[in-house]
Scaffold this active site. Structure first.
Site, PDB file in Angstrom:
ATOM      1  N   THR A  21       2.222   3.960   1.657  1.00 27.49           N
ATOM      2  CA  THR A  21       2.895   5.244   1.463  1.00 27.49           C
ATOM      3  C   THR A  21       2.651   5.814   0.070  1.00 27.49           C
ATOM      4  OG1 THR A  21       4.961   4.211   0.746  1.00 27.49           O
ATOM      5  CG2 THR A  21       4.698   4.611   3.103  1.00 27.49           C
ATOM      6  N   ASP A  22       2.864   7.119  -0.023  1.00 30.74           N
ATOM      7  CA  ASP A  22       2.752   7.804  -1.313  1.00 30.74           C
ATOM      8  C   ASP A  22       4.139   7.953  -1.935  1.00 30.74           C
ATOM      9  OD1 ASP A  22       4.000   9.896   0.034  1.00 30.74           O
ATOM     10  OD2 ASP A  22       2.194  11.129   0.155  1.00 30.74           O
ATOM     11  N   ALA A  23       4.226   8.696  -3.023  1.00 28.56           N
ATOM     12  CA  ALA A  23       5.500   8.871  -3.726  1.00 28.56           C
ATOM     13  C   ALA A  23       6.546   9.563  -2.863  1.00 28.56           C
ATOM     14  CB  ALA A  23       5.274   9.657  -5.020  1.00 28.56           C
TER      15      ALA A  23
END
Length: 147
Positions: A21-23
């Site tokens: 996942t990203d931020a």
């Protein structure tokens, strides 16, 4: 040569981990390509072929081109179903149609086409897909070694 649609659907189950996942807490776009790669590898394994053994036979599959469309986000802990369907089988390449769906609601998250080329491991020059692999991908099933 177009691959015959023999009803041989293949789906690989995987889960979204924190590292995917990203931020914002959604799967980072490039990771869908990793999920698709895993499904293609597992499809090959399900047909009786292991990439490490193929490399020992001077054969590799390398990605030639990719096109992908992102439809909806996947999030941490989602279980996904990743398909890998051969839609075109040529002398030295395969074209896959792939979809990534969320298992819980069957939502289409990402889909695309990936073309992989068959090359010699020692030179990365194109080579013909061996007959046993061609037969397996075309739906005739694997041909035992030596035939």
């Amino acid at each position: 040569m177009r691959a015959q649609n023999t009803g041989q659907s293949f789906t690989h189950r995987c889960r979204v981990y924190y590292e995917d996942t990203d931020a914002g807490g959604v799967v980072y776009y490039v990771n869908y390509l990793k999920f698709m790669e895993r499904a293609r590898t597992e499809r090959l394994r399900a047909l009786g072929f292991v990439q490490s053994q193929l490399a020992g036979e001077n054969l590799l599959f390398v990605v030639h081109s990719v096109e992908a469309r992102y439809r909806a986000p996947a999030r941490l802990d989602d279980e996904m179903l990743v398909s890998a369907e051969v839609v075109e089988l040529n002398r030295a390449s395969l074209r896959f149609h792939q979809q990534v769906r969320r298992a819980g609601d069957d939502a289409l998250l990402c889909e695309g086409h990936v073309t992989v080329a068959c090359v010699r491991a020692d030179s990365f020059k194109p080579r013909a897909i061996p007959e046993a692999l061609r037969a397996a991908f075309s739906g005739a099933g694997p041909i035992p070694a030596g035939e």
